[in-house]
Design an enzyme around this catalytic site. Sequence first.
Site, PDB file in Angstrom:
ATOM      1  N   LYS A  95      34.540  51.696  22.848  1.00 50.01           N
ATOM      2  CA  LYS A  95      35.131  51.475  24.167  1.00 50.01           C
ATOM      3  C   LYS A  95      36.534  52.076  24.154  1.00 50.01           C
ATOM      4  CE  LYS A  95      37.053  47.913  27.111  1.00 50.01           C
ATOM      5  NZ  LYS A  95      37.483  46.500  27.106  1.00 50.01           N
ATOM      6  N   GLY A 156      42.952  40.022  31.596  1.00 51.79           N
ATOM      7  CA  GLY A 156      43.478  38.683  31.361  1.00 51.79           C
ATOM      8  C   GLY A 156      44.057  38.001  32.581  1.00 51.79           C
ATOM      9  N   ALA A 182      37.308  43.447  32.645  1.00 51.56           N
ATOM     10  CA  ALA A 182      38.681  43.008  32.904  1.00 51.56           C
ATOM     11  C   ALA A 182      38.821  42.291  34.239  1.00 51.56           C
ATOM     12  CB  ALA A 182      39.673  44.184  32.871  1.00 51.56           C
ATOM     13  N   GLY A 183      39.475  41.158  34.187  1.00 50.28           N
ATOM     14  CA  GLY A 183      39.872  40.447  35.388  1.00 50.28           C
ATOM     15  C   GLY A 183      38.905  39.385  35.874  1.00 50.28           C
ATOM     16  N   ASN A 204      36.348  38.381  28.301  1.00 49.16           N
ATOM     17  CA  ASN A 204      37.017  37.873  27.114  1.00 49.16           C
ATOM     18  C   ASN A 204      37.864  36.655  27.480  1.00 49.16           C
ATOM     19  OD1 ASN A 204      38.452  37.379  24.756  1.00 49.16           O
ATOM     20  ND2 ASN A 204      38.599  39.514  24.218  1.00 49.16           N
ATOM     21  N   THR A 205      39.023  36.883  28.102  1.00 58.91           N
ATOM     22  CA  THR A 205      39.931  35.768  28.394  1.00 58.91           C
ATOM     23  C   THR A 205      39.260  34.658  29.186  1.00 58.91           C
ATOM     24  OG1 THR A 205      41.673  37.422  28.513  1.00 58.91           O
ATOM     25  CG2 THR A 205      42.213  35.235  29.339  1.00 58.91           C
TER      26      THR A 205
END
Lengths: 253, 253, 253, 253
Positions: A95, A156, A182-183, A204-205
């Site tokens: 990635k 995040g 993301a997001g 992830n986050t």
Amino acid sequence: MLKIGPYEVESRLLLGTGKFENLDLQAAAVEASGTEILTFALRRVNLERPEPDALAHVDRSKHRLLPNTAGAKTAEEAVRLARLARASKLSDMVKVEVIGDDETLLPDPVGTLEATRQLVDEGFIVLPYTSDDPVLAQRLEEAGAHAVMPGASPIGSGQGILNPLHLKLIICRAKVPVIVDAGIGSPADAAAAMELGADGVLLNTAVSGAKDPVGMARAMNWAVKAGHLAYQSGRVPKKETASASSPTAGLLD
Amino acid sequence: MLKIGPYEVESRLLLGTGKFENLDLQAAAVEASGTEILTFALRRVNLERPEPDALAHVDRSKHRLLPNTAGAKTAEEAVRLARLARASKLSDMVKVEVIGDDETLLPDPVGTLEATRQLVDEGFIVLPYTSDDPVLAQRLEEAGAHAVMPGASPIGSGQGILNPLHLKLIICRAKVPVIVDAGIGSPADAAAAMELGADGVLLNTAVSGAKDPVGMARAMNWAVKAGHLAYQSGRVPKKETASASSPTAGLLD
Amino acid sequence: MLKIGPYEVESRLLLGTGKFENLDLQAAAVEASGTEILTFALRRVNLERPEPDALAHVDRSKHRLLPNTAGAKTAEEAVRLARLARASKLSDMVKVEVIGDDETLLPDPVGTLEATRQLVDEGFIVLPYTSDDPVLAQRLEEAGAHAVMPGASPIGSGQGILNPLHLKLIICRAKVPVIVDAGIGSPADAAAAMELGADGVLLNTAVSGAKDPVGMARAMNWAVKAGHLAYQSGRVPKKETASASSPTAGLLD
Amino acid sequence: MLKIGPYEVESRLLLGTGKFENLDLQAAAVEASGTEILTFALRRVNLERPEPDALAHVDRSKHRLLPNTAGAKTAEEAVRLARLARASKLSDMVKVEVIGDDETLLPDPVGTLEATRQLVDEGFIVLPYTSDDPVLAQRLEEAGAHAVMPGASPIGSGQGILNPLHLKLIICRAKVPVIVDAGIGSPADAAAAMELGADGVLLNTAVSGAKDPVGMARAMNWAVKAGHLAYQSGRVPKKETASASSPTAGLLD
């Protein structure tokens, strides 16, 4: 099946391994999420000593690794990290992250395109993290990217999908898989991405930062499946005026 | 468990039975949705002849019935329909619908409050369908409603949640269950309602009007569970600026 | 004052001259808008014969011309058009448009950056039309752009600001003027762009496509001023809970 | 002209007089706003002693007074306040506020309807502040209200329009003026309300709470005019795909 280059997986949820409180929690969340592809920052990995580290608890027979070049600020750095990963037999899938803004961690469009071109040339399976610019996504595909990974909102931030139209345009034009990265902050966001027709989401986050990461991982697992199945099942159109659920011809009157 | 008056159910998805193409499709969607509470319009039911009808395929051992007063335009009509339902042994639980606008089918606040008061007095288990006015929801609870059912958007519009703040205010103040009713168009909408802290959602058109109602019912089943589990798991806060998923301290540099 | 390179204007509304029903209507709308900068497509102008054309009714003593390279699909085409404009003494200021997608007319990030670099080198005053990618806007400024012109939404779509966060990020980081271009549909959109801190907005379809273009031009004139003055006046923060407008200490009780 | 009962005014901006830092600032903001109707809380006014007070600086020859019943929690209280206002020759026009929730100051639907009925019966010109429930607005009009004043979002929250569909439904159905009241935070919000077809907006905190209340009052003045003129001028429709501003037939190629 989600098919990225030569690889196929059932689960359309990709999970990042960063920022879990401890490795047991990480392992339990990985399990609950149902993911088959795990991403991790090459910068975090000691490629020379294959000792207990951030990937120690990962059962590599069940999970494909997707190393990322987080921290790279130029195409060169990203390419160097990818080469090290392949040399260490970690993966030939990468990635690409080339960060262009330190505060938002938004990607650099030109550096991302350059790194993608170079790594495709070198035979990698390349998944670039990109902004939601529909034309850039098209250029990345033309450069040989095996999937494109547009952000929903900054990494995040948990803000969900800021620009559904751009994501939809990317999805409509792409012939390679589109993985929203993301997001994403909640299952509703993940389902919304899949309902737009995305082929997968990377989280992830939203998982590692939840009060109960294992519960959230399970919730995300369901939400990604729900969004994908809903996309296939053909949702009702949005209408300005109502239409009664209960047919009006009745017997009681 | 979702507890409405004396009744408890596992599934937080309530399903309307109207507008399915045929009763086999209805039965398969009911099964896939995992619902335990089915709503139907009393106007559609022949209360005098218990013959094959809209509820014929429903296994009443597995599903609790929630008759609704769809079509009523006054408190009196709604009360009359509820009494007939109880007299016919259909149910002592009733979803109060008093429609105040023919085009949008939005509820009449005063009529809804009057019918709720009357039916509570008569010993019914009362679930009023209401606008998303937070004060009205409070008044309905004070009147003895066993749950309140604010709309996300007009019935059958599939527009999702128009005013999340109002729903959140209703949920924060309510001591009885809040079941989001009307306007849910997709799993993302259903998950979003549950993530706000709703105790359940009621669906109809979003399922019966999908190209594949059975697939959509299954997707909704997952989404409602996902949203509820996410609410319990404590989502990450939304942030304006990013925070790296991958901790910055690395070994490769 | 809005200062773009060496040029200063009072009005922060830039107007496109395309698609008006006739030239009288165009002239009246230009007047009502209060604009001092007019943009037009070089492709529409016969640079060899300075005869009655799309700019015939424009009083060049009152309006600065901003030719654009609409229709260009590569940096080379855009550069060629800009050179012709300067050779014809039309202007040394140019709005760079390098289109990357035929359906949405979204700009090509790489071509836009290349054309900007080249034209800056050749001494032009360069205003590139760009997507709302915050890193790309930064790269354009680094390349010497005298202003950046991120789109609110696709050209002519009237969808308003799709991603306020991206626009805000561009505005916060930019040291050159940020002029929001494309997609503005109404005065509320124009005011919103200015309230984010934009230095100007460029309009075309929203005015020329209105039922009454002259009325809409006047409305936009007011809205741009209103948004800019509001930005300077410091708006109230958004709050989840209310605060009474009327102080609670009263005399009547 | 905005016509409320027997009264006509040019300006469609109504301004609250509460919470200004001092009366000079209040007077300057009133002037800049161009308003002709000022609202104030009856609770703040000493109706027995006509001494220097919150209205001292208001030139009553230029401004019509719209006393409001802020602080009332029941229809009775609101009616009592209105009667005192008329007895004191302040005004026979009254803005009915019956608050149903202490934290959000959202109105009580039943109390508002009762007070409206009573005051209409007693010959007042009645403008009820109401939630954005479209059916309730209809009931208020049926009860004789001379205008309806739906909230955009909670009083003082500055959140703007939470539910444009509900406001639009209210506006479409109403035969009396619709004045959007509460929650407007910026000129973009005010313009948006007017573009939906509202007949006016009432502001307070957005002006009095701005860093520069006089600048903000002027900005709001322009924005309300812009939104109203845009509504009359017929905005372009929103489109998913782009349409080029610059006609494609060109001369340069």
